[in-house]
Design an enzyme around this catalytic site. Structure first.
Site, PDB file in Angstrom:
ATOM      1  N   PRO A 127       8.347  -2.812  -3.792  1.00 28.88           N
ATOM      2  CA  PRO A 127       6.922  -2.633  -4.094  1.00 28.88           C
ATOM      3  C   PRO A 127       6.622  -1.253  -4.686  1.00 28.88           C
ATOM      4  O   PRO A 127       7.443  -0.338  -4.580  1.00 28.88           O
ATOM      5  CB  PRO A 127       6.247  -2.799  -2.726  1.00 28.88           C
ATOM      6  CG  PRO A 127       7.314  -2.779  -1.712  1.00 28.88           C
ATOM      7  CD  PRO A 127       8.617  -3.004  -2.376  1.00 28.88           C
ATOM      8  N   PRO A 128       5.465  -1.102  -5.314  1.00 27.62           N
ATOM      9  CA  PRO A 128       5.130   0.179  -5.939  1.00 27.62           C
ATOM     10  C   PRO A 128       4.933   1.303  -4.921  1.00 27.62           C
ATOM     11  O   PRO A 128       4.553   1.038  -3.778  1.00 27.62           O
ATOM     12  CB  PRO A 128       3.814  -0.106  -6.680  1.00 27.62           C
ATOM     13  CG  PRO A 128       3.343  -1.434  -6.262  1.00 27.62           C
ATOM     14  CD  PRO A 128       4.433  -2.127  -5.527  1.00 27.62           C
ATOM     15  N   THR A 130       7.048   3.333  -3.452  1.00 26.02           N
ATOM     16  CA  THR A 130       7.946   3.490  -2.309  1.00 26.02           C
ATOM     17  C   THR A 130       8.997   4.581  -2.521  1.00 26.02           C
ATOM     18  O   THR A 130       9.901   4.727  -1.704  1.00 26.02           O
ATOM     19  CB  THR A 130       8.637   2.149  -2.000  1.00 26.02           C
ATOM     20  OG1 THR A 130       9.085   1.577  -3.227  1.00 26.02           O
ATOM     21  CG2 THR A 130       7.701   1.194  -1.318  1.00 26.02           C
ATOM     22  N   GLY A 131       8.908   5.297  -3.622  1.00 30.04           N
ATOM     23  CA  GLY A 131       9.798   6.446  -3.819  1.00 30.04           C
ATOM     24  C   GLY A 131      10.965   6.194  -4.762  1.00 30.04           C
ATOM     25  O   GLY A 131      11.948   6.943  -4.740  1.00 30.04           O
ATOM     26  N   LYS A 132      10.861   5.192  -5.620  1.00 29.85           N
ATOM     27  CA  LYS A 132      11.973   4.891  -6.537  1.00 29.85           C
ATOM     28  C   LYS A 132      12.173   6.027  -7.545  1.00 29.85           C
ATOM     29  O   LYS A 132      13.293   6.500  -7.739  1.00 29.85           O
ATOM     30  CB  LYS A 132      11.718   3.559  -7.267  1.00 29.85           C
ATOM     31  CG  LYS A 132      11.653   2.374  -6.300  1.00 29.85           C
ATOM     32  CD  LYS A 132      11.475   1.060  -6.998  1.00 29.85           C
ATOM     33  CE  LYS A 132      10.075   0.787  -7.480  1.00 29.85           C
ATOM     34  NZ  LYS A 132       9.062   0.725  -6.415  1.00 29.85           N
ATOM     35  N   THR A 133      11.072   6.468  -8.148  1.00 30.42           N
ATOM     36  CA  THR A 133      11.166   7.556  -9.125  1.00 30.42           C
ATOM     37  C   THR A 133      11.637   8.839  -8.444  1.00 30.42           C
ATOM     38  O   THR A 133      12.501   9.557  -8.965  1.00 30.42           O
ATOM     39  CB  THR A 133       9.785   7.798  -9.786  1.00 30.42           C
ATOM     40  OG1 THR A 133       9.242   6.543 -10.153  1.00 30.42           O
ATOM     41  CG2 THR A 133       9.883   8.705 -10.984  1.00 30.42           C
ATOM     42  N   GLU A 346     -18.589  -9.391  10.031  1.00 34.59           N
ATOM     43  CA  GLU A 346     -17.566  -8.449  10.531  1.00 34.59           C
ATOM     44  C   GLU A 346     -17.378  -8.602  12.041  1.00 34.59           C
ATOM     45  O   GLU A 346     -16.256  -8.496  12.550  1.00 34.59           O
ATOM     46  CB  GLU A 346     -17.927  -7.002  10.195  1.00 34.59           C
ATOM     47  CG  GLU A 346     -18.068  -6.680   8.703  1.00 34.59           C
ATOM     48  CD  GLU A 346     -16.876  -7.114   7.862  1.00 34.59           C
ATOM     49  OE1 GLU A 346     -15.754  -7.161   8.377  1.00 34.59           O
ATOM     50  OE2 GLU A 346     -17.086  -7.446   6.673  1.00 34.59           O
ATOM     51  N   HIS A 349     -15.005 -11.451  12.643  1.00 33.71           N
ATOM     52  CA  HIS A 349     -13.590 -11.042  12.485  1.00 33.71           C
ATOM     53  C   HIS A 349     -13.104 -10.324  13.743  1.00 33.71           C
ATOM     54  O   HIS A 349     -12.046 -10.624  14.283  1.00 33.71           O
ATOM     55  CB  HIS A 349     -13.447 -10.054  11.328  1.00 33.71           C
ATOM     56  CG  HIS A 349     -13.452 -10.674   9.971  1.00 33.71           C
ATOM     57  ND1 HIS A 349     -12.633 -11.712   9.625  1.00 33.71           N
ATOM     58  CD2 HIS A 349     -14.161 -10.370   8.852  1.00 33.71           C
ATOM     59  CE1 HIS A 349     -12.847 -12.035   8.354  1.00 33.71           C
ATOM     60  NE2 HIS A 349     -13.777 -11.238   7.865  1.00 33.71           N
ATOM     61  N   ASP A 420     -11.089 -12.841   2.156  1.00 29.43           N
ATOM     62  CA  ASP A 420     -10.503 -13.465   3.357  1.00 29.43           C
ATOM     63  C   ASP A 420      -9.853 -14.792   2.990  1.00 29.43           C
ATOM     64  O   ASP A 420      -8.758 -15.108   3.467  1.00 29.43           O
ATOM     65  CB  ASP A 420     -11.588 -13.748   4.411  1.00 29.43           C
ATOM     66  CG  ASP A 420     -12.349 -12.495   4.801  1.00 29.43           C
ATOM     67  OD1 ASP A 420     -11.749 -11.413   4.729  1.00 29.43           O
ATOM     68  OD2 ASP A 420     -13.531 -12.604   5.175  1.00 29.43           O
TER      69      ASP A 420
HETATM   70  P1  ATP Z   1       6.270   2.672  -8.905  1.00 30.30           P
HETATM   71  O1  ATP Z   1       7.070   1.447  -8.569  1.00 30.30           O
HETATM   72  O2  ATP Z   1       4.802   2.402  -8.871  1.00 30.30           O
HETATM   73  O3  ATP Z   1       6.720   3.383 -10.141  1.00 30.30           O
HETATM   74  P2  ATP Z   1       7.785   4.422  -7.197  1.00 30.30           P
HETATM   75  O4  ATP Z   1       8.467   3.565  -6.203  1.00 30.30           O
HETATM   76  O5  ATP Z   1       8.568   4.933  -8.337  1.00 30.30           O
HETATM   77  O6  ATP Z   1       6.452   3.711  -7.687  1.00 30.30           O
HETATM   78  P3  ATP Z   1       7.311   7.170  -6.659  1.00 30.30           P
HETATM   79  O7  ATP Z   1       6.642   7.470  -7.954  1.00 30.30           O
HETATM   80  O8  ATP Z   1       8.701   7.610  -6.483  1.00 30.30           O
HETATM   81  O9  ATP Z   1       7.157   5.622  -6.364  1.00 30.30           O
HETATM   82  O10 ATP Z   1       6.450   7.733  -5.449  1.00 30.30           O
HETATM   83  C1  ATP Z   1       5.142   8.240  -5.624  1.00 30.30           C
HETATM   84  C2  ATP Z   1       4.909   9.394  -4.692  1.00 30.30           C
HETATM   85  O11 ATP Z   1       4.914   8.935  -3.337  1.00 30.30           O
HETATM   86  C3  ATP Z   1       5.994  10.440  -4.749  1.00 30.30           C
HETATM   87  O12 ATP Z   1       5.760  11.373  -5.754  1.00 30.30           O
HETATM   88  C4  ATP Z   1       5.900  11.066  -3.366  1.00 30.30           C
HETATM   89  O13 ATP Z   1       4.857  12.019  -3.328  1.00 30.30           O
HETATM   90  C5  ATP Z   1       5.478   9.910  -2.478  1.00 30.30           C
HETATM   91  N1  ATP Z   1       6.629   9.291  -1.798  1.00 30.30           N
HETATM   92  C6  ATP Z   1       7.012   8.005  -1.877  1.00 30.30           C
HETATM   93  N2  ATP Z   1       8.090   7.769  -1.095  1.00 30.30           N
HETATM   94  C7  ATP Z   1       8.405   8.940  -0.521  1.00 30.30           C
HETATM   95  C8  ATP Z   1       9.419   9.350   0.389  1.00 30.30           C
HETATM   96  N3  ATP Z   1      10.332   8.506   0.854  1.00 30.30           N
HETATM   97  N4  ATP Z   1       9.438  10.649   0.776  1.00 30.30           N
HETATM   98  C9  ATP Z   1       8.527  11.517   0.321  1.00 30.30           C
HETATM   99  N5  ATP Z   1       7.544  11.197  -0.542  1.00 30.30           N
HETATM  100  C10 ATP Z   1       7.469   9.928  -0.946  1.00 30.30           C
END
Ligand code: ATP
Length: 516
Positions: A127-128, A130-133, A346, A349, A420
């Protein structure tokens, strides 16, 4: 100023001056009489040169992806990064897996002497946010490699061949600056499965990427990291051994990882002593690293806005609400009648979720935020990886309880249940198609079956949501007094906390109907 823009302005200026001089040649005016013919020819020639140069620039699109620049976050002057694994919180098993690649890059000679090949392609998916970049940058930082960032969508052009040329330029640059890491974000934009109604430009770009991945020498220390949210969309050819053959899933962080991410992002922020990072991590179940980073930043902004010297618990609570529920609408113009409906919705819920013990309710509010007129903030009491059929049924019942409350109290339903309904239907669909939790039995139903047995599947989904709705109606009918009590407080104070809700429930405990 951009080169193309400058040449355009000079060409335009040249055209205006040349036109004046041209007319003057045939209808001379006294003011321009002193301009010699040779000067006129020079101005005309220069205008033509600028025009030709401008047209050439216009017809020659940029070859290197725009984002390959030295200006990305944390990039030192020469494309080298100062980000390391220390900046990536949690994800320990993934960092361990990447150590091998780092070893290859740092000691490439040793490996090459042994005849070992450097792993070429690594694919991060999940998912977006999550820290891939961040991880890709950390690999570059750990190996002191050049980091070349490109986004898949930059290669998609309407002119055939441009994307392929960009891929070629990217790899040339990587080889020249080796050791280097090429990071291609949203790789599905160019690497999606090729099919019959293929797009020529896209296919050429993907083919070029495959050729480049096969083509570069083992002596070039270049590693390509791709990232995507949709692994299932990628072309088989891209995933086969020798290309992106290492697939690493990066999901949303668990409780421990959330704590670590929050620690990283609050490291340089002054926090009040009473703040418990683990409590914040507990309240942010299901959020990504990017959202956690955003919460830490929002909390700091809120504290500054309130002229505080340290960030406190309240700032974090507000930041969580801001990220989870959206921006608070200032001076909302909600009619009294609508406000009452939202309060009942609400409360419905909250009442049903509390009775069925689906999630821990943090707060109920009828202050409009984002597009919602009201919301219930909740999170699971413990980190769960498996859910039982009964728990899923209760989740759907909780989701439909807002509409059920409107039905019981006003004998009328509103549009307020849109979100919902989407969420409830999604869970019911997964129960039927993915989890084998319906009368269809223990089978998994794929796209093909869905298309061919659509009516039966829809009927099965409806059976689940209908029975959950009936149950929600029953619980609300039997506990109307509590519902009114919660709604009255909401009308008066606009929000109720977890503790206040517990107090209300304690009052009625002996008379309460656990109608499940
Ligand atoms: P996308 O799929 O949308 O490109 P991504 O998975 O590449 O997203 P990043 O761009 O790496 O996500 O993460 C965005 C920001 O979230 C990072 O610059 C950082 O600040 C924070 N972040 C995400 N995961 C971590 C982690 N494991 N540790 C520290 N910071 C994190």
């Amino acid at each position: 100023m951009q080169k193309k823009k400058l040449v355009f302005i000079l060409s335009l200026l040249g055209i205006v001056v040349s036109s004046i001089l041209f007319f003057d040649k045939f209808f001379p005016t006294t003011q321009l009489k002193h301009i010699a013919n040779s000067d006129r020819y020079i101005i005309w020639s220069l205008t033509i040169i600028f025009l030709i140069y401008y047209l050439k620039l216009e017809s020659n699109p940029q070859l290197v992806p725009l984002t390959i620049s030295n200006e990305k976050d944390g990039v030192k002057n020469d494309n080298k990064l100062n980000i390391s694994f220390k900046d990536v919180a949690g994800l320990e098993e993934i960092k361990e897996e990447l150590e091998e690649t780092i070893g290859f890059i740092n000691n490439s000679d040793k490996y090459m002497k042994m005849g070992a090949k450097i792993p070429k392609g690594i694919l991060f998916y999940g998912p977006p946010g999550t820290g891939k970049t961040l991880l890709a940058k950390a690999v570059a930082g750990e190996t002191n490699s050049t980091f070349l960032y490109a986004s898949g969508s930059e290669f998609v052009e309407k002119y055939v061949g441009v994307g392929a040329k960009r891929v070629r330029s990217l790899f040339e640059k990587a080889k020249k600056e080796s050791p280097s890491i090429i990071f291609i974000d949203e790789i599905d934009a160019i690497g999606a499965k090729r099919n019959l109604d293929s797009n020529n430009e896209k296919d050429q770009t993907l083919n070029q990427l495959l050729v480049e991945m096969d083509g570069f020498n083992t002596s070039d220390t270049v590693v390509i990291i791709g990232a995507t949210n949709r692994l299932d969309l990628l072309d088989e050819a891209l995933l086969r051994p020798g290309r992106f053959d290492r697939h690493i899933f990066i999901g949303n962080p668990n409780m421990k990882a959330r704590e670590k991410i929050l620690e990283v992002h609050t490291k340089n922020k002054p926090l009040q002593k009473e703040i418990s990072i683990s409590e914040i991590a507990n309240k942010t179940h299901g959020l990504s690293g990017a959202e956690l980073a955003n919460i830490a930043n929002e909390a700091a902004i809120i504290a500054v806005r309130k002229n505080k010297s340290k960030i406190d618990k309240e700032d974090f609570n507000q930041a969580i609400e801001r990220v989870l529920a959206g921006l608070e609408v200032k001076n909302p113009s909600v009619l009294l009648k609508e406000k009452k409906t939202v309060a009942i919705h609400e409360s419905g819920h909250a009442l049903v979720s509390k009775i069925l013990k689906t999630d821990m309710i943090q707060k109920i509010s009828i202050i409009p935020r984002g597009q919602a007129l009201g919301y219930v903030l909740k999170f699971p009491e413990e980190e769960r990886y498996l859910l039982t059929k009964r728990e899923l049924i209760y989740k759907i019942t909780g989701l439909l309880a807002g509409r059920a409350a409107e039905q019981v109290i006003f004998n009328e339903i509103t549009t307020g249940a849109k979100d919902d309904l989407t969420k409830a239907t999604q869970i019911a669909q997964e129960m039927v198609c993915s989890y084998g939790m319906s009368d269809f039995g223990n089978i998994s139903i794929d796209e093909y079956y869905i298309r061919n047995s659509f009516d039966e599947i829809r009927e099965e989904i409806k059976k689940i949501t209908d029975s959950c709705f009936e149950n929600a109606l029953k619980i609300i009918e039997e506990n109307k007094i509590i519902l009114f009590h919660i709604a009255d407080i909401l009308m008066e104070k606009e929000s109720i906390t977890n503790e206040e809700l517990d107090k209300i429930f304690k009052e009625y405990e002996s008379k309460m109907d656990y109608a499940t």
